[in-house]
Design a protein around this motif. Sequence first.
Motif, PDB file in Angstrom:
ATOM      1  N   GLN A 147       0.797  -1.113   0.232  1.00 33.05           N
ATOM      2  CA  GLN A 147       0.066  -0.016   0.069  1.00 33.05           C
ATOM      3  C   GLN A 147       1.043   1.560   0.111  1.00 33.05           C
ATOM      4  O   GLN A 147       0.509   1.996  -0.535  1.00 33.05           O
ATOM      5  CB  GLN A 147      -0.842  -0.083   1.216  1.00 33.05           C
ATOM      6  CG  GLN A 147      -1.860   1.313   1.177  1.00 33.05           C
ATOM      7  CD  GLN A 147      -2.892   0.933   2.467  1.00 33.05           C
ATOM      8  OE1 GLN A 147      -2.746   0.019   3.155  1.00 33.05           O
ATOM      9  NE2 GLN A 147      -3.513   1.803   2.708  1.00 33.05           N
ATOM     10  N   ILE A 148       1.764   1.370   0.708  1.00 40.60           N
ATOM     11  CA  ILE A 148       2.986   2.528   0.861  1.00 40.60           C
ATOM     12  C   ILE A 148       3.487   2.361  -0.609  1.00 40.60           C
ATOM     13  O   ILE A 148       3.750   3.675  -1.050  1.00 40.60           O
ATOM     14  CB  ILE A 148       3.912   2.257   1.877  1.00 40.60           C
ATOM     15  CG1 ILE A 148       3.240   2.469   3.306  1.00 40.60           C
ATOM     16  CG2 ILE A 148       5.003   3.163   1.645  1.00 40.60           C
ATOM     17  CD1 ILE A 148       3.971   1.990   4.468  1.00 40.60           C
ATOM     18  N   GLU A 179       0.986   3.698  -3.123  1.00 38.48           N
ATOM     19  CA  GLU A 179       0.622   5.276  -2.772  1.00 38.48           C
ATOM     20  C   GLU A 179       1.737   6.198  -2.953  1.00 38.48           C
ATOM     21  O   GLU A 179       1.425   7.408  -3.569  1.00 38.48           O
ATOM     22  CB  GLU A 179      -0.003   5.355  -1.301  1.00 38.48           C
ATOM     23  CG  GLU A 179      -0.337   6.897  -0.896  1.00 38.48           C
ATOM     24  CD  GLU A 179      -1.004   6.916   0.373  1.00 38.48           C
ATOM     25  OE1 GLU A 179      -1.020   7.934   0.897  1.00 38.48           O
ATOM     26  OE2 GLU A 179      -1.103   5.823   0.945  1.00 38.48           O
ATOM     27  N   PHE A 180       2.874   6.101  -2.571  1.00 39.14           N
ATOM     28  CA  PHE A 180       4.027   6.932  -2.510  1.00 39.14           C
ATOM     29  C   PHE A 180       5.089   6.780  -3.747  1.00 39.14           C
ATOM     30  O   PHE A 180       5.724   7.685  -4.251  1.00 39.14           O
ATOM     31  CB  PHE A 180       4.807   6.956  -1.317  1.00 39.14           C
ATOM     32  CG  PHE A 180       4.088   7.553  -0.109  1.00 39.14           C
ATOM     33  CD1 PHE A 180       3.582   8.758   0.195  1.00 39.14           C
ATOM     34  CD2 PHE A 180       3.348   6.544   0.942  1.00 39.14           C
ATOM     35  CE1 PHE A 180       2.895   9.075   1.173  1.00 39.14           C
ATOM     36  CE2 PHE A 180       2.438   6.909   1.652  1.00 39.14           C
ATOM     37  CZ  PHE A 180       2.364   8.238   2.015  1.00 39.14           C
ATOM     38  N   GLN A 201       4.425   4.865  -6.535  1.00 39.89           N
ATOM     39  CA  GLN A 201       3.468   4.295  -7.625  1.00 39.89           C
ATOM     40  C   GLN A 201       4.011   2.949  -8.264  1.00 39.89           C
ATOM     41  O   GLN A 201       4.091   2.712  -9.497  1.00 39.89           O
ATOM     42  CB  GLN A 201       3.400   5.212  -8.805  1.00 39.89           C
ATOM     43  CG  GLN A 201       2.752   6.516  -8.656  1.00 39.89           C
ATOM     44  CD  GLN A 201       3.259   7.346  -7.688  1.00 39.89           C
ATOM     45  OE1 GLN A 201       4.439   7.790  -7.613  1.00 39.89           O
ATOM     46  NE2 GLN A 201       2.486   7.996  -6.516  1.00 39.89           N
ATOM     47  N   ASN A 219       3.326  -1.238  -8.067  1.00 35.35           N
ATOM     48  CA  ASN A 219       2.279  -1.923  -7.529  1.00 35.35           C
ATOM     49  C   ASN A 219       2.872  -3.426  -7.127  1.00 35.35           C
ATOM     50  O   ASN A 219       2.629  -4.443  -8.047  1.00 35.35           O
ATOM     51  CB  ASN A 219       1.130  -1.963  -8.471  1.00 35.35           C
ATOM     52  CG  ASN A 219      -0.172  -2.615  -7.963  1.00 35.35           C
ATOM     53  OD1 ASN A 219      -0.310  -3.154  -6.722  1.00 35.35           O
ATOM     54  ND2 ASN A 219      -0.932  -3.302  -8.859  1.00 35.35           N
TER      55      ASN A 219
END
Length: 141
Positions: free
Chosen positions: A50-51, A54-55, A57, A59
């Motif tokens: 998730q980090i 979010e930060f 990009q 996956n």
Amino acid sequence: MSIRIFYDEVNFRLRGWRKATKLFGKVVGSENKLPGDLNFIVTNDNSIKQINVEFLQHNYFTDVIAFDYGSRNVVSGEVYLSIDTVKVNAINYKVSLNCEVLRVMVHGLLHLCGYTDSTEETKSRMKEKEDFWVKEFEREK
């Protein structure tokens, strides 16, 4: 200056954490820098992914992500590591989980000191430093 280790909903605690935090100060000092506020957060694959999304990009899962908040010669930041991925690495490299966690923490710290691992040469240089500091940790009483 503070060096802290946090555990985010994981069933793991670093053995020798006091010794490890002293070692992290030595790592920073060896780079002619001063340790500022350093936070190591041990989390899981889902949180680190998730980090990463979010930060950065990206996956995918990873073992470590470092966020640099330092300035000038002061090393400050947060180092997130996924205990799930580090466990797999420990098995693959045939080392103890504690040893691999320490290596990944040093790796993240080296990023905060300005090292990159984007080429084979820079990866090799970081690996040499990681090996040195893990051995130093094992040598100290």
